[in-house]
Design an enzyme around this catalytic site. Sequence first.
Site, mmCIF file in Angstrom:
data_model
loop_
_atom_site.group_PDB
_atom_site.id
_atom_site.type_symbol
_atom_site.label_atom_id
_atom_site.label_comp_id
_atom_site.label_asym_id
_atom_site.label_seq_id
_atom_site.Cartn_x
_atom_site.Cartn_y
_atom_site.Cartn_z
ATOM 1 N N LEU A 154 0.859 -1.176 0.000
ATOM 2 C CA LEU A 154 0.000 0.000 0.000
ATOM 3 C C LEU A 154 0.894 1.224 0.000
ATOM 4 C CD1 LEU A 154 -2.672 -0.947 2.693
ATOM 5 C CD2 LEU A 154 -2.930 -1.063 0.219
ATOM 6 N N ASP A 155 0.431 2.259 -0.644
ATOM 7 C CA ASP A 155 1.178 3.505 -0.677
ATOM 8 C C ASP A 155 1.393 4.046 0.731
ATOM 9 O OD1 ASP A 155 2.117 6.110 -1.596
ATOM 10 O OD2 ASP A 155 0.117 6.810 -1.047
ATOM 11 N N LYS A 156 2.417 4.832 0.896
ATOM 12 C CA LYS A 156 2.745 5.431 2.186
ATOM 13 C C LYS A 156 1.532 6.082 2.849
ATOM 14 C CE LYS A 156 5.573 9.137 4.165
ATOM 15 N NZ LYS A 156 6.599 10.163 3.882
#
Length: 349
Positions: A154-156
């Site tokens: 998952l993105d930051k």
Amino acid sequence: MSSEDYIDEVEITEEIPLSNEIRVIIPSQWRGDRLDKSLAACMPQYSRSKLQSWIEAKLVRYLDGKFAQIKDQITGEQILLVTIPEDPQNKAFEPENIPLEIIYSDESIALINKSAGMVVHPAAGNWSGTLLNALLYHFPECDQVPRAGIVHRLDKDTSGLLVVAKSIIAQTNLVRQLQSRTVSRRYLALVWGKPPMNKVINAPIGRDPRDRLKMAVTEAQGAKEAITSFKVLQTVHYENKEISLIECKLQTGRTHQIRVHLQHLGFPLLNDPIYQLRAPLQLQKVLMDTYGTDQQNVIPGQMLHATQLGLTHPESGQEVKWSCPPPILFLKLMGYLGIQEQAWQHLLV
């Protein structure tokens, strides 16, 4: 800024096992078959393509020391010595006592509710404080699994559910489920505008030739098939504009897929730092005026939450599903905008 900071959802399909040599006996039933085929049958936890790469790298040999070839024919009851290469990445990272919200854990897998602002995997600019570092602390057994068991990212600034493998066998199983598109992943997103009520976006995604930190819908060489379906859960008005809460379902897992597809349609996510420069600063100010000026009321980035995850359990073979509500800030913003809880609570299982 590293592009690794902005990996929204990407499947990791490379399998890198442990460092040791094992002895494999090829049964006589495989007599006459190619070596790579019979070896794959005897080592189902590894893909045939991975085993072929090991054979080509001279990591598979006979007892007499002769290196095996992919097209060698099996004579039956042969003994092969397979050297499994080590994963250099796990040795480079240290366990860190970072709090994690663990939704579920057993001997095979763990489900984590990742907080917004946490980088999943160490990279330039983020060599510590990542989910991988936390996993190595909370689950020491993950030190024996490539990338500490991480099979998708998952993105930051994207919060929500992420599954982790605790063994190589579980990791290989989960990777194959991702490849066959049988893992169910549903997200909640806040976007500008009022999209069509229901839509399937089938548009290939590749690297943006004008900005290497971005992805784009493109037909250029190297672009990969990307399919996202979504439906509008509620639309509200805000200062002569419309904002919609939508439910997104991934059929593929390309980098930045949801963000790129929605921007391509003209409905970018609120506060996306890459794909929508028109950050809703007025919403940030209102949030802090309403709920306080401390850091917990600062919008970290795009308003995207992985709220539901379903898969086949690698050990039991049973269909399992988990869900988690959005984080407090996401809930506060929806409450301020007037989005009703019943619009999205059907996703909680």
